[in-house]
Design a protein around this motif. Structure first.
Motif, PDB file in Angstrom:
ATOM      1  N   VAL A  41      -6.507 -48.388   7.717  1.00 22.56           N
ATOM      2  CA  VAL A  41      -6.889 -47.059   8.196  1.00 22.56           C
ATOM      3  C   VAL A  41      -5.935 -46.621   9.307  1.00 22.56           C
ATOM      4  O   VAL A  41      -5.495 -45.466   9.334  1.00 22.56           O
ATOM      5  CB  VAL A  41      -8.355 -47.043   8.686  1.00 22.56           C
ATOM      6  CG1 VAL A  41      -8.700 -45.718   9.345  1.00 22.56           C
ATOM      7  CG2 VAL A  41      -9.307 -47.326   7.531  1.00 22.56           C
ATOM      8  N   GLU A 100     -14.010 -40.301   4.876  1.00 17.44           N
ATOM      9  CA  GLU A 100     -12.618 -40.715   5.067  1.00 17.44           C
ATOM     10  C   GLU A 100     -11.971 -39.947   6.220  1.00 17.44           C
ATOM     11  O   GLU A 100     -11.231 -40.520   7.020  1.00 17.44           O
ATOM     12  CB  GLU A 100     -11.825 -40.517   3.770  1.00 17.44           C
ATOM     13  CG  GLU A 100     -12.242 -41.448   2.652  1.00 17.44           C
ATOM     14  CD  GLU A 100     -11.664 -41.067   1.309  1.00 17.44           C
ATOM     15  OE1 GLU A 100     -11.388 -41.989   0.520  1.00 17.44           O
ATOM     16  OE2 GLU A 100     -11.485 -39.859   1.029  1.00 17.44           O
ATOM     17  N   LYS A 122     -13.152 -41.419   9.502  1.00 21.60           N
ATOM     18  CA  LYS A 122     -12.469 -42.684   9.815  1.00 21.60           C
ATOM     19  C   LYS A 122     -11.048 -42.438  10.311  1.00 21.60           C
ATOM     20  O   LYS A 122     -10.604 -43.040  11.287  1.00 21.60           O
ATOM     21  CB  LYS A 122     -12.433 -43.595   8.585  1.00 21.60           C
ATOM     22  CG  LYS A 122     -13.742 -44.231   8.260  1.00 21.60           C
ATOM     23  CD  LYS A 122     -13.599 -45.127   7.038  1.00 21.60           C
ATOM     24  CE  LYS A 122     -14.930 -45.686   6.614  1.00 21.60           C
ATOM     25  NZ  LYS A 122     -14.819 -46.534   5.413  1.00 21.60           N
TER      26      LYS A 122
END
Length: 71
Positions: free
Chosen positions: A20, A46, A49
């Motif tokens: 990530v 997503e 994150k």
């Protein structure tokens, strides 16, 4: 030579950043239009994150740039 006398293999280099974090660095290195195009394809989870990773990373150091671009 017996097995206990053989040299140990070198440990694999561990990445400096998580996947990530590498994605966050990559996005921060892109231009606005390119980043916007990629971000538009991500789910809200997503995006959350990646946003958190971008905030946590702060200023990007050269080794982190190289690692993100190597992927």
């Amino acid at each position: 030579m017996t097995p206990d006398m053989l040299p140990m293999p070198a440990p694999a280099a561990s990445p400096l950043l998580s996947r990530v974090d590498r994605a966050a660095v990559f996005l921060m290195l892109l231009g606005d239009e390119e980043a916007t195009g990629l971000l538009a394809r991500l789910s809200p989870a997503e995006l959350e994150k990646l946003g958190a990773a971008m905030m946590a990373l702060g200023e990007i150091e050269t080794p982190h740039m190289a690692e993100a671009l190597a992927d």
